[in-house]
Enzyme design. Structure first.
Site, mmCIF file in Angstrom:
data_model
loop_
_atom_site.group_PDB
_atom_site.id
_atom_site.type_symbol
_atom_site.label_atom_id
_atom_site.label_comp_id
_atom_site.label_asym_id
_atom_site.label_seq_id
_atom_site.Cartn_x
_atom_site.Cartn_y
_atom_site.Cartn_z
ATOM 1 N N GLY A 46 0.993 -1.193 -0.038
ATOM 2 C CA GLY A 46 -0.040 0.013 -0.041
ATOM 3 C C GLY A 46 0.732 1.215 0.105
ATOM 4 O O GLY A 46 2.099 0.988 0.419
ATOM 5 N N GLN A 51 2.978 9.870 1.937
ATOM 6 C CA GLN A 51 4.221 9.317 2.008
ATOM 7 C C GLN A 51 5.126 9.751 0.902
ATOM 8 O O GLN A 51 6.258 9.775 0.971
ATOM 9 C CB GLN A 51 4.003 7.744 2.148
ATOM 10 C CG GLN A 51 3.428 6.977 3.227
ATOM 11 C CD GLN A 51 3.321 5.650 2.912
ATOM 12 O OE1 GLN A 51 2.643 5.201 2.678
ATOM 13 N NE2 GLN A 51 4.408 4.974 3.679
ATOM 14 N N CYS A 92 6.145 -0.545 7.378
ATOM 15 C CA CYS A 92 5.799 0.759 6.675
ATOM 16 C C CYS A 92 6.747 1.218 6.000
ATOM 17 O O CYS A 92 8.113 1.124 6.200
ATOM 18 C CB CYS A 92 5.327 1.715 7.609
ATOM 19 S SG CYS A 92 4.875 3.308 6.994
ATOM 20 N N LEU A 93 6.592 1.577 4.605
ATOM 21 C CA LEU A 93 7.700 2.006 3.645
ATOM 22 C C LEU A 93 8.308 3.308 4.434
ATOM 23 O O LEU A 93 9.570 3.599 3.912
ATOM 24 C CB LEU A 93 6.996 2.181 2.445
ATOM 25 C CG LEU A 93 6.666 0.988 1.568
ATOM 26 C CD1 LEU A 93 5.944 1.315 0.265
ATOM 27 C CD2 LEU A 93 7.786 0.112 1.283
ATOM 28 N N HIS A 134 -4.298 1.157 7.908
ATOM 29 C CA HIS A 134 -2.872 1.759 7.966
ATOM 30 C C HIS A 134 -2.591 3.083 7.062
ATOM 31 O O HIS A 134 -2.055 4.091 7.375
ATOM 32 C CB HIS A 134 -1.841 0.680 7.749
ATOM 33 C CG HIS A 134 -0.431 0.901 7.549
ATOM 34 N ND1 HIS A 134 0.544 0.358 8.309
ATOM 35 C CD2 HIS A 134 0.234 1.817 6.640
ATOM 36 C CE1 HIS A 134 1.733 1.030 7.953
ATOM 37 N NE2 HIS A 134 1.532 1.584 6.929
ATOM 38 N N GLU A 135 -3.133 2.850 5.894
ATOM 39 C CA GLU A 135 -3.194 3.857 4.858
ATOM 40 C C GLU A 135 -4.057 5.024 5.246
ATOM 41 O O GLU A 135 -3.451 6.179 5.090
ATOM 42 C CB GLU A 135 -3.380 3.496 3.351
ATOM 43 C CG GLU A 135 -2.864 2.175 2.876
ATOM 44 C CD GLU A 135 -1.384 2.348 3.086
ATOM 45 O OE1 GLU A 135 -0.767 3.301 3.082
ATOM 46 O OE2 GLU A 135 -0.642 1.406 3.177
ATOM 47 N N HIS A 138 -2.140 7.356 7.671
ATOM 48 C CA HIS A 138 -1.189 8.209 7.154
ATOM 49 C C HIS A 138 -1.713 9.525 6.752
ATOM 50 O O HIS A 138 -1.397 10.388 6.799
ATOM 51 C CB HIS A 138 -0.559 7.446 6.031
ATOM 52 C CG HIS A 138 0.487 6.561 6.032
ATOM 53 N ND1 HIS A 138 1.629 6.778 6.780
ATOM 54 C CD2 HIS A 138 0.867 5.270 5.508
ATOM 55 C CE1 HIS A 138 2.491 5.957 6.736
ATOM 56 N NE2 HIS A 138 2.003 4.786 6.212
HETATM 57 O O1 GNR Z 1 4.100 -2.620 2.331
HETATM 58 C C1 GNR Z 1 3.558 -2.396 3.455
HETATM 59 N N1 GNR Z 1 3.296 -3.669 4.185
HETATM 60 C C2 GNR Z 1 2.488 -3.808 5.299
HETATM 61 C C3 GNR Z 1 2.531 -4.814 6.194
HETATM 62 C C4 GNR Z 1 1.666 -4.887 7.222
HETATM 63 C C5 GNR Z 1 0.931 -3.903 7.460
HETATM 64 C C6 GNR Z 1 0.628 -2.821 6.798
HETATM 65 C C7 GNR Z 1 1.795 -2.774 5.736
HETATM 66 S S1 GNR Z 1 1.431 -1.225 4.672
HETATM 67 C C8 GNR Z 1 3.139 -1.357 3.916
HETATM 68 C C9 GNR Z 1 3.205 -0.136 2.881
HETATM 69 C C10 GNR Z 1 3.098 1.230 3.482
HETATM 70 O O2 GNR Z 1 3.951 1.674 4.209
HETATM 71 N N2 GNR Z 1 1.990 1.897 3.412
HETATM 72 O O3 GNR Z 1 1.512 2.917 4.113
HETATM 73 NI NI NI Z 2 2.693 2.896 5.749
#
Ligand code: GNR
Ligand code: NI
Length: 168
Positions: A46, A51, A92-93, A134-135, A138
């Site tokens: 995601g 980001q 998270c990236l 999660h997104e 952000h």
């Molecule tokens: O790549 C991602 N893997 C992930 C793994 C577990 C829970 C959430 C994520 S999202 C993350 C990519 C990201 O940072 N999205 O904001």
């Molecule tokens: Ni993230």
């Protein structure tokens, strides 16, 4: 198409609250395409606009095994349909290299617009529900590290700050 730069914790720009998308034009479509390309290149499931330093309410994801099912959510909102807490190891990236367990509601209903501004609704559970929550965090300036202890968050911050000094 282009690969965009991903902001990393503790960058204060990750704390901005994104504004609703109001214009559905070619520029938006370019941004969506570039976000998808950036997400695939970084091997993420995601990516939220925040980001890549664009403070609009827009996210992309692909939770498929084959990485062939891109999904786009614009101005997404969710309601909890099963608040049973479900724990998942999140990464998270914007927090590269760290994975920690986070508990979130197990099932949600999402109201969103698509890339042309048409409304749609889905129900999500499992990794899709985790990823959407999660997104959307952000877009509200929140990171998964905010759910951890202060000690864990500070350790992660210190390690990343050290990395950033090395490579800056
Ligand atoms: O790549 C991602 N893997 C992930 C793994 C577990 C829970 C959430 C994520 S999202 C993350 C990519 C990201 O940072 N999205 O904001
Ligand atoms: Ni993230």
């Amino acid at each position: 198409m282009a690969i965009l730069q991903i902001l990393e914790f503790p960058d204060s720009r990750l704390r901005k609250i994104a504004a609703p998308v109001t214009v559905f034009d070619a520029r938006l479509h370019d941004l969506i395409d570039n976000m998808l390309e950036t997400m695939y290149e970084a091997q993420g499931i995601g990516l939220a606009a925040t980001q890549v330093n664009v403070h609009k309410r827009l996210l992309v994801l692909d939770v498929s095994e084959e990485k062939n099912s891109p999904q786009v959510f614009i101005n997404p909102e969710f309601q909890v349909i099963d608040r049973e807490p479900k724990e998942y190891d999140e990464g998270c990236l914007s927090v590269p290299g760290f994975y920690e367990a986070v508990s979130r509601p197990k099932a949600i209903k999402v109201d969103s617009l698509d890339r042309d501004g048409a409304p749609f609704q889905i129900e999500a559970e499992g990794i899709l529900a985790v990823c959407i929550q999660h997104e959307i965090d952000h877009l509200d300036g929140k990171l998964f590290v905010d759910y951890l202890s202060t000690l864990k968050r500070q350790r992660i911050r210190q390690k990343l700050e050290k990395e950033h000094k090395k490579t800056a």
